[in-house]
Design a protein around this motif. Structure first.
Motif, PDB file in Angstrom:
ATOM      1  N   LEU A  60       0.844  -1.151   0.034  1.00  0.00           N
ATOM      2  CA  LEU A  60      -0.055  -0.137  -0.038  1.00  0.00           C
ATOM      3  C   LEU A  60       0.965   1.304   0.155  1.00  0.00           C
ATOM      4  CD1 LEU A  60      -2.738   1.474   0.439  1.00  0.00           C
ATOM      5  CD2 LEU A  60      -2.560   1.335   2.896  1.00  0.00           C
ATOM      6  N   HIS A  61       0.560   2.060  -0.944  1.00  0.00           N
ATOM      7  CA  HIS A  61       1.046   3.744  -1.030  1.00  0.00           C
ATOM      8  C   HIS A  61      -0.105   4.579  -0.751  1.00  0.00           C
ATOM      9  CE1 HIS A  61       5.146   2.391  -2.633  1.00  0.00           C
ATOM     10  NE2 HIS A  61       4.333   1.197  -2.980  1.00  0.00           N
ATOM     11  N   ALA A  62       0.062   5.427   0.240  1.00  0.00           N
ATOM     12  CA  ALA A  62      -1.209   6.404   0.432  1.00  0.00           C
ATOM     13  C   ALA A  62      -0.563   7.818   0.729  1.00  0.00           C
ATOM     14  CB  ALA A  62      -1.607   5.852   1.911  1.00  0.00           C
ATOM     15  N   ILE A  63      -1.530   8.623   0.145  1.00  0.00           N
ATOM     16  CA  ILE A  63      -1.117  10.105   0.282  1.00  0.00           C
ATOM     17  C   ILE A  63      -2.366  10.910   0.769  1.00  0.00           C
ATOM     18  CG2 ILE A  63       0.221   9.826  -2.137  1.00  0.00           C
ATOM     19  CD1 ILE A  63      -2.705  11.950  -2.619  1.00  0.00           C
ATOM     20  N   ASP A  64      -1.729  11.985   1.155  1.00  0.00           N
ATOM     21  CA  ASP A  64      -2.574  12.929   1.725  1.00  0.00           C
ATOM     22  C   ASP A  64      -2.121  14.366   1.687  1.00  0.00           C
ATOM     23  OD1 ASP A  64      -5.627  12.796   3.214  1.00  0.00           O
ATOM     24  OD2 ASP A  64      -4.827  14.442   3.771  1.00  0.00           O
ATOM     25  N   ALA A  65      -2.657  15.600   1.608  1.00  0.00           N
ATOM     26  CA  ALA A  65      -2.252  16.775   1.374  1.00  0.00           C
ATOM     27  C   ALA A  65      -2.133  17.194   2.849  1.00  0.00           C
ATOM     28  CB  ALA A  65      -3.199  17.829   0.544  1.00  0.00           C
ATOM     29  N   VAL A  66      -2.485  16.752   3.850  1.00  0.00           N
ATOM     30  CA  VAL A  66      -2.458  17.226   5.131  1.00  0.00           C
ATOM     31  C   VAL A  66      -1.576  16.422   6.201  1.00  0.00           C
ATOM     32  CG1 VAL A  66      -3.981  17.857   7.193  1.00  0.00           C
ATOM     33  CG2 VAL A  66      -4.786  18.038   5.009  1.00  0.00           C
ATOM     34  N   PRO A  67      -0.551  16.917   6.513  1.00  0.00           N
ATOM     35  CA  PRO A  67       0.546  16.051   7.222  1.00  0.00           C
ATOM     36  C   PRO A  67      -0.026  15.696   8.500  1.00  0.00           C
ATOM     37  CG  PRO A  67       1.550  18.040   6.466  1.00  0.00           C
ATOM     38  CD  PRO A  67       0.159  18.032   5.922  1.00  0.00           C
ATOM     39  N   GLU A  68      -0.935  16.370   9.321  1.00  0.00           N
ATOM     40  CA  GLU A  68      -1.499  16.187  10.699  1.00  0.00           C
ATOM     41  C   GLU A  68      -2.330  14.810  10.520  1.00  0.00           C
ATOM     42  OE1 GLU A  68      -0.411  20.472  10.698  1.00  0.00           O
ATOM     43  OE2 GLU A  68      -1.390  19.110   9.272  1.00  0.00           O
ATOM     44  N   MET A  69      -3.185  14.664   9.427  1.00  0.00           N
ATOM     45  CA  MET A  69      -3.797  13.334   9.187  1.00  0.00           C
ATOM     46  C   MET A  69      -3.142  12.274   8.805  1.00  0.00           C
ATOM     47  SD  MET A  69      -7.291  15.291   7.575  1.00  0.00           S
ATOM     48  CE  MET A  69      -8.375  14.134   8.529  1.00  0.00           C
ATOM     49  N   LEU A  70      -1.988  12.512   8.027  1.00  0.00           N
ATOM     50  CA  LEU A  70      -1.045  11.491   7.479  1.00  0.00           C
ATOM     51  C   LEU A  70      -0.432  10.602   8.553  1.00  0.00           C
ATOM     52  CD1 LEU A  70      -0.711  10.570   4.736  1.00  0.00           C
ATOM     53  CD2 LEU A  70       1.338  11.499   4.728  1.00  0.00           C
ATOM     54  N   ARG A  71      -0.104  11.401   9.512  1.00  0.00           N
ATOM     55  CA  ARG A  71       0.656  11.049  10.957  1.00  0.00           C
ATOM     56  C   ARG A  71      -0.189   9.825  11.520  1.00  0.00           C
ATOM     57  NH1 ARG A  71       3.307  16.116  11.046  1.00  0.00           N
ATOM     58  NH2 ARG A  71       1.815  17.041  12.456  1.00  0.00           N
ATOM     59  N   VAL A  72      -1.551  10.479  11.592  1.00  0.00           N
ATOM     60  CA  VAL A  72      -2.340   9.444  12.384  1.00  0.00           C
ATOM     61  C   VAL A  72      -2.645   8.183  11.555  1.00  0.00           C
ATOM     62  CG1 VAL A  72      -4.899   9.353  13.122  1.00  0.00           C
ATOM     63  CG2 VAL A  72      -3.769  11.504  13.159  1.00  0.00           C
ATOM     64  N   ALA A  73      -2.763   8.365  10.171  1.00  0.00           N
ATOM     65  CA  ALA A  73      -3.144   7.154   9.405  1.00  0.00           C
ATOM     66  C   ALA A  73      -1.764   6.083   9.281  1.00  0.00           C
ATOM     67  CB  ALA A  73      -3.241   7.317   7.889  1.00  0.00           C
ATOM     68  N   GLU A  74      -0.596   6.714   9.548  1.00  0.00           N
ATOM     69  CA  GLU A  74       0.640   5.903   9.533  1.00  0.00           C
ATOM     70  C   GLU A  74       1.100   5.352  10.954  1.00  0.00           C
ATOM     71  OE1 GLU A  74       5.168   6.660   8.399  1.00  0.00           O
ATOM     72  OE2 GLU A  74       4.188   8.559   8.572  1.00  0.00           O
ATOM     73  N   LYS A  75       0.480   5.823  11.827  1.00  0.00           N
ATOM     74  CA  LYS A  75       0.346   4.983  13.166  1.00  0.00           C
ATOM     75  C   LYS A  75      -0.781   3.956  13.124  1.00  0.00           C
ATOM     76  CE  LYS A  75      -0.511   5.965  17.943  1.00  0.00           C
ATOM     77  NZ  LYS A  75      -1.058   6.891  18.947  1.00  0.00           N
TER      78      LYS A  75
END
Length: 200
Positions: A60-75
């Motif tokens: 899986l590769h996942a992108i988002d324009a909002v770093p704050e939300m991306l950090r939640v997804a990565e965790k």
């Protein structure tokens, strides 16, 4: 204030706002995930609400324009044991070579992305020929009464809160770029699953 600023302020709190709706969306996320295979790109992963439904053996590769939300997804992905990589990136400017992915997934993204046609072109570009694009999206209903009595007021509220446009016809835009193989309409057409195949 742009959609990025609004979503960055929400961060982890986004799930508290979206939470009451998730009991309606969870079964649809599960259905959408059943169409994925191979090397996958999720566009607009947000806080990772799709992550629990993906098969464990995917790349899986996942992108988002909002770093704050991306950090939640990565965790969340680490907790689920997924083989996943995350990137801060706009849907309209995907920094991947042509034909990079077997499946591209978008869930409740095209109601927010500023330039939906450009984003759709980018999804088409990074998908390999014969690959699948899977969309779970808010869409304008085929019923004018639903649009006026429900979607229009919701559009005003969500537009102010998170730049969400509930009246877009994403299902029609998908058909301009992909051969639609499967479409499901839910809750009077205000939510749809659309699966398209890239020809060639």
């Amino acid at each position: 204030m742009s959609f990025r600023e609004k979503y960055s302020r929400l961060g982890e709190r986004y799930e508290r706002i979206d939470g009451p709706l998730e009991r309606f969306f969870d079964p649809l996320r599960r259905k959408a995930a059943a169409f994925v295979s191979g090397k996958i790109l999720e566009v607009g992963v947000g806080t990772g609400l799709m992550l629990p439904y993906y098969p464990k053996d995917i790349e899986l590769h996942a992108i988002d324009a909002v770093p704050e939300m991306l950090r939640v997804a990565e965790k969340k992905a680490k907790e689920l044991g997924l083989n996943a990589s995350f990137y801060v990136m706009d849907a309209e400017n995907l920094e991947f070579p042509d034909g990079s992915f077997d499946t591209v997934v978008s869930t409740f993204v095209f109601c927010t992305v500023p330039n939906p046609e450009k984003a759709m072109k980018e999804i088409h570009r990074v998908l390999r020929p014969g690959g699948r694009a899977v969309f779970l999206e808010h869409t304008k209903s085929d019923c004018r009464l639903i649009n006026w009595l429900f979607l229009k007021p919701l559009d005003i509220l969500l537009g102010w809160l998170i730049e969400d446009n509930t009246l877009r016809e994403t299902h029609r835009l998908v058909g301009e770029y992909f051969k639609v193989e499967h479409e499901e309409s839910h809750y009077g057409g205000i939510v749809r699953i659309i699966v398209g195949r890239k020809e060639g």
